[in-house]
Design a protein around this motif. Structure first.
Motif, short mmCIF file in Angstrom:
data_model
loop_
_atom_site.label_atom_id
_atom_site.label_comp_id
_atom_site.label_asym_id
_atom_site.label_seq_id
_atom_site.Cartn_x
_atom_site.Cartn_y
_atom_site.Cartn_z
N SER A 60 23.42 51.60 60.58
CA SER A 60 22.92 52.97 60.74
C SER A 60 24.07 53.89 61.13
O SER A 60 25.16 53.45 61.48
CB SER A 60 21.84 53.01 61.82
N ARG A 61 23.80 55.17 61.10
CA ARG A 61 24.80 56.17 61.49
C ARG A 61 25.22 55.99 62.96
O ARG A 61 26.40 56.09 63.29
CB ARG A 61 24.23 57.57 61.28
N ILE A 62 24.27 55.71 63.83
CA ILE A 62 24.57 55.51 65.25
C ILE A 62 25.51 54.31 65.42
O ILE A 62 26.50 54.38 66.15
CB ILE A 62 23.28 55.34 66.07
N GLU A 63 25.21 53.20 64.75
CA GLU A 63 26.07 52.01 64.82
C GLU A 63 27.44 52.30 64.22
O GLU A 63 28.46 51.84 64.73
CB GLU A 63 25.41 50.84 64.10
N HIS A 64 27.46 53.06 63.13
CA HIS A 64 28.71 53.40 62.46
C HIS A 64 29.65 54.15 63.41
O HIS A 64 30.84 53.86 63.48
CB HIS A 64 28.41 54.24 61.21
N VAL A 65 29.11 55.10 64.16
CA VAL A 65 29.93 55.86 65.12
C VAL A 65 30.43 54.95 66.22
O VAL A 65 31.60 55.03 66.63
CB VAL A 65 29.15 57.07 65.68
N ARG A 66 29.60 54.03 66.70
CA ARG A 66 30.05 53.05 67.71
C ARG A 66 31.23 52.25 67.17
O ARG A 66 32.20 52.01 67.88
CB ARG A 66 28.92 52.10 68.08
N HIS A 67 31.12 51.82 65.92
CA HIS A 67 32.20 51.04 65.31
C HIS A 67 33.47 51.87 65.20
O HIS A 67 34.58 51.36 65.42
CB HIS A 67 31.79 50.54 63.93
N ILE A 99 34.40 54.25 67.20
CA ILE A 99 34.97 54.34 68.55
C ILE A 99 35.75 53.06 68.87
O ILE A 99 36.87 53.12 69.39
CB ILE A 99 33.86 54.60 69.59
N GLU A 100 35.19 51.91 68.55
CA GLU A 100 35.89 50.65 68.79
C GLU A 100 37.18 50.58 68.00
O GLU A 100 38.20 50.09 68.50
CB GLU A 100 34.99 49.47 68.45
N GLN A 101 37.17 51.09 66.76
CA GLN A 101 38.39 51.09 65.96
C GLN A 101 39.48 51.92 66.62
O GLN A 101 40.64 51.50 66.68
CB GLN A 101 38.11 51.64 64.57
N VAL A 102 39.12 53.09 67.14
CA VAL A 102 40.11 53.95 67.82
C VAL A 102 40.65 53.24 69.05
O VAL A 102 41.85 53.18 69.28
CB VAL A 102 39.50 55.31 68.20
N LEU A 103 39.77 52.67 69.86
CA LEU A 103 40.19 52.04 71.11
C LEU A 103 41.10 50.84 70.88
O LEU A 103 42.11 50.67 71.56
CB LEU A 103 38.97 51.59 71.92
N PHE A 104 40.74 49.98 69.94
CA PHE A 104 41.41 48.69 69.82
C PHE A 104 42.44 48.60 68.71
O PHE A 104 43.02 47.53 68.50
CB PHE A 104 40.36 47.58 69.69
N GLY A 115 42.61 41.12 80.96
CA GLY A 115 43.72 40.32 80.47
C GLY A 115 43.87 40.31 78.97
O GLY A 115 44.15 39.28 78.39
N GLY A 116 43.64 41.44 78.33
CA GLY A 116 43.82 41.56 76.88
C GLY A 116 42.59 41.28 76.07
O GLY A 116 42.64 41.35 74.85
N THR A 117 41.46 40.94 76.69
CA THR A 117 40.23 40.73 75.95
C THR A 117 39.27 41.86 76.28
O THR A 117 39.41 42.53 77.28
CB THR A 117 39.56 39.39 76.28
N ARG A 118 38.27 42.05 75.43
CA ARG A 118 37.35 43.13 75.68
C ARG A 118 35.92 42.62 75.81
O ARG A 118 35.56 41.60 75.26
CB ARG A 118 37.41 44.17 74.58
N HIS A 119 35.16 43.38 76.54
CA HIS A 119 33.73 43.15 76.67
C HIS A 119 33.09 44.52 76.54
O HIS A 119 33.51 45.46 77.19
CB HIS A 119 33.38 42.54 78.04
N GLY A 120 32.07 44.66 75.72
CA GLY A 120 31.52 46.01 75.58
C GLY A 120 30.17 46.02 74.94
O GLY A 120 29.64 45.09 74.48
#
Length: 134
Positions: free
Chosen positions: A25-32, A34-39, A129-134
């Motif tokens: 969905s569009r909402i999930e797409h925006v979340r993805h 954001i994750e792309q920018v962060l990581f 320590g270099g891993t993510r949780h979100g």
């Protein structure tokens, strides 16, 4: 559910199913996004070398309010640019801090509103320590 949210976007990371590429969905797409920018580390994308915040590197940086403030501003700017047209940049809030109970953990809180859907969301990310949780 609004018609705007019923649109289908390619899922990220790209996965193939029996019908082809999986969608979200569009909402999930925006979340993805954001994750792309962060990581994504700056320079990791050949044709967009300025893209990405590379937050994984911050976990091992010395803890200081100055570093968190610079990181917050960089994230705010990167997210506003990457999500232009999707979010209302005036309502984008980013908080960055070390966990007071465990300084090896980096906490990131992102609040935003999808302009077209009038949908507000808060995402929390924890890096250890270099891993993510979100």
């Amino acid at each position: 559910m609004s018609r705007l949210n019923q649109a289908h976007y390619l899922d990220f990371p790209l996965r193939l199913g029996p019908e082809g590429g999986t969608t979200c969905s569009r909402i999930e797409h925006v979340r993805h996004q954001i994750e792309q920018v962060l990581f994504t580390d700056p320079g990791e994308r050949w044709f967009r070398p300025e893209f990405g915040a590379g937050i994984r590197r911050l976990v091992f940086e010395p803890q200081s309010s100055t570093l968190w403030q610079v990181t917050r501003q960089r994230l705010q700017s990167s997210l506003a640019e990457a999500l232009a047209g999707e979010i209302d940049a005036r309502e984008l809030e980013v908080e960055v801090a070390a966990d007071p109970d465990a300084t090896e953990r980096l906490l990131i809180l992102i609040r935003y509103r999808l302009a077209a859907l009038n949908h507000s969301e808060t995402l929390e990310f924890e890096l250890t320590g270099g891993t993510r949780h979100g």
